[in-house]
Design an enzyme around this catalytic site. Structure first.
Site, short mmCIF file in Angstrom:
data_model
loop_
_atom_site.label_atom_id
_atom_site.label_comp_id
_atom_site.label_asym_id
_atom_site.label_seq_id
_atom_site.Cartn_x
_atom_site.Cartn_y
_atom_site.Cartn_z
N GLY A 41 -7.69 9.36 10.56
CA GLY A 41 -7.84 9.44 12.01
C GLY A 41 -8.99 10.31 12.49
O GLY A 41 -9.25 10.39 13.67
N LYS B 185 0.88 -1.17 0.00
CA LYS B 185 0.00 0.00 0.00
C LYS B 185 0.91 1.22 0.00
O LYS B 185 1.68 1.43 0.95
CB LYS B 185 -0.90 -0.02 1.24
CG LYS B 185 -1.80 1.21 1.29
CD LYS B 185 -2.60 1.26 2.58
CE LYS B 185 -3.11 2.67 2.79
NZ LYS B 185 -3.52 2.92 4.17
#
Lengths: 384, 256
Positions: free
Chosen positions: B157, B96
């Site tokens: 987040g 990734k």
């Protein structure tokens, strides 16, 4: 060069002057900051904002914020959790030398103090590394006293090269250097630089740093920028709380960090919050005390100002306090600390720079973190 | 229902829930994977304590595909180096790609991400780039050889959900690769919403890690993702569809 009679704003020869306006901005904000001007409603307003501005930060550091400490803690904990989850970085410091050319009134390692001085040979340095790495550490903070003569740039560089064989993350807390020297340290394996301004009050700074290169206020101030120009990944900020008015100093630290991050957006920012502690030969020289509640207030204000920043918790603090702040606002904790030269592999070769309050070993810290449901992280960066 | 597999780089997966590992205790990993039937876990290589204690790689359950990420990379060169390091230490071919050079918002740099993707795809990696949902970047990622595209739902987040909903929809319509919504998904309902839109999978970390009961939240996500997928496959009711049809013909007045 004897600079006792020079002002703290005068550079010494060979000190690099960089093109930056950040010091003026920070000092203007510092001068203008009157923490008594803030009220409970300013603090409540600050806590209602999604992004904490500098004005909000000013309110959060004010005495008016003291009754809000529980709310600040709750919000800090949620921010810390959002950004760091329950991961806590664990590292250990190693002093490889304690010769110092500075005369700093508050410091046990100052050049006028008659203490044992030592510089570890590179063989001794490597033995220390081996012993530290065998304990399981992957991150090390390498410290020296501030003596270019006794712990030269080349000596430190070679020590860093050896360190990168044993550790994935290497930080330095040494005397400030020029950008090309930081680039050299980076090439040798260091990624992180800690430099503390101690106090942003120039008068106090002058009274506390009587001679030596540390007396030069702006050279120290611009150390983080030079480190980033030199290619370092992250920089740490802090004031020695209690040396002068801690609220004003904490406000300056926050302003300093915000402006540096804005100018160097990639920089990883972190804070340390050392409080002045008793030290060799200085029993009566602690100017303004900071209690635990006030210290926590500063740490929470940093967290709310920069939710993404790392906050280290010093071994100067008690085990109880460290356990309380870790995961709430602090994200990084040292273990097995020695604050004399060497000491991980056999006995320390000097007195300690200051008194430790938490002497727990790595396995004790590890156990405490797990008991709190936190995950100790030994490595959180790759040297690239 | 015929089999509905997620295919990335030629590998087939039954689960459409990709779990991030950076924010919860390693000891919980096994239980979470079982509860949520997770088949893919991302791991930050910088967190891998190779040869040391508490090495996260040792906690990845058998049968789960490990997807190392390049977090910590500030430009494409660093991302490429981290990916190569990951492969060297045995993390496999998946990667990734994350390129972030902003410590405040942690926004991905799309331009550098495309460059890293191009280099790594040529080296045989199965590249899953994390990106800000921009149509042109997504097309460039296709040309660069990406195996999936991972647009952010909201800043990482933040648990803010699908703030980029309309832009992710464009990618779902236009890009012939799995679109995996990554970052910002705070609740199972938001994961479900993204799946209803036609996302191929969801990646979550903070939302699971910060729950009081991590296992229960992980299974809640798994269920929501399945529900959203089924709704997408079933075809949403006409009134909800953007191309809604009027119940009587609008052109009934025409005479010839």
């Amino acid at each position: 060069m004897d600079n006792r009679n020079m002002t703290v704003m005068e550079y010494l020869p060979d000190m690099q002057v960089i093109d930056s306006l950040i010091m003026d901005e920070v000092m203007n904000a510092y001068d203008a900051y009157d923490y008594n001007a803030y009220t409970a409603s300013d603090v409540a307003a600050a806590l209602s904002h999604e992004q904490i501005s500098m004005a909000d930060f000013a309110a959060l550091l004010s005495p008016a914020a003291q009754p809000f400490i529980e709310q600040m803690a709750a919000r800090a904990k949620s921010e810390t959790y959002k950004h760091f989850g329950n991961a806590v970085g664990v590292y250990t410091p190693l002093y490889i030398a304690n010769y110092c050319e500075n005369h700093c009134v508050y410091c046990g390692f100052n050049c006028k103090n008659k203490i044992h001085r030592a510089v570890l040979s590179h063989e001794e340095v490597e033995a220390e590394y081996r012993s530290i790495a065998a304990d399981g550490y992957k991150e090390i903070l390498i410290l020296t006293g501030e003596s270019r003569a006794k712990s030269s740039v080349e000596y430190i560089g070679k020590s860093l090269e050896i360190a990168s064989k044993y550790f994935s993350t290497v930080g330095i807390e040494i005397y400030p250097v020029n950008a090309d020297e930081y680039a050299y340290f980076h090439k040798c394996g260091a990624d992180y630089v800690s430099v503390y301004q101690e106090t942003y009050n120039k008068t106090t700074y002058s009274e506390q740093h009587l001679s030596g290169s540390k007396r030069v206020f702006p050279y120290r101030f611009y150390a983080q920028e030079r480190a980033l120009i030199g290619g370092m990944r992250g920089v740490c900020f802090g004031a020695l709380l209690g040396l002068d008015d801690f609220r004003k100093d904490a406000f300056a630290v926050g302003s300093h960090a915000v402006l540096v991050q804005k100018k160097y957006p990639h920089a990883e920012i972190s804070f340390s919050t050392p409080r002045i502690r008793p030290f060799v030969g200085g029993d009566d020289k602690i100017p303004c005390g900071v209690n635990e509640r006030q210290l926590l207030g500063v740490m929470l204000a940093y967290r709310l100002l920069m939710p993404f920043a790392g906050i280290n918790i010093s071994t100067r603090e008690s085990a109880n306090f460290r356990d309380g702040v870790i995961g709430m606002c602090a994200t990084k904790i040292s273990a097995g600390s020695q604050v004399g030269v060497g000491g991980h592999d056999g006995d320390s070769k000097s007195e300690n720079q200051f008194e430790l309050a938490d002497e727990r070993t790595l396995s004790e810290i590890d156990k405490m973190l797990r008991k709190k449901g936190m995950q100790p992280i030994f490595t959180d960066s790759s040297y690239l | 229902m015929k089999s509905d597999k997620l295919i990335i780089g030629g590998h087939e997966f039954n689960s459409r829930f990709i779990l991030g590992s950076g924010k919860f205790s390693l000891e919980l990993m096994n239980a979470v994977v079982n509860h949520a039937e997770v088949e893919m876990i991302t791991v930050a290589l910088r967190r891998a304590n190779i040869g040391g204690e508490n090495n996260i790689l040792d906690y990845i359950p058998k049968g789960v595909t490990l997807i190392p990420n390049t977090s910590g990379a500030r430009d494409h060169k660093e991302a490429v180096r981290i990916a190569r390091l990951a492969r060297e230490v045995g993390c496999g071919n998946f990667v990734k790609v994350e390129v972030i050079a902003d410590s405040k918002y942690l926004m991905p740099n799309n331009y550098e991400t495309v460059k890293a993707t191009e280099i790594l795809a040529k080296e045989g990696f199965i590249v899953m780039p994390y990106m800000y949902p921009d149509l042109y970047t997504a097309r460039d990622l296709v040309s660069a050889g990406a195996s999936a595209v991972m647009p952010l739902g909201a800043p990482i987040g933040t648990n803010k959900g699908l703030l980029t909903r309309d832009f992710i929809s464009m990618l779902i319509e236009e890009i012939d690769l799995p679109i995996i919504v990554d970052a910002g998904i705070g609740k199972p309902s938001q994961a479900c919403e993204a799946m209803e839109l036609g996302a191929s999978a969801i990646m979550a970390n903070t939302a699971v890690a910060t729950a009081q009961d991590v296992n229960l939240m992980a299974s809640a996500f798994a269920l929501a993702i399945k529900a959203g997928r089924s709704a997408y496959l079933a075809g949403l009711g006409r009134v909800l569809d953007r191309h809604a049809e009027a119940s009587s013909p609008l052109t009934g007045f025409l005479e010839d």
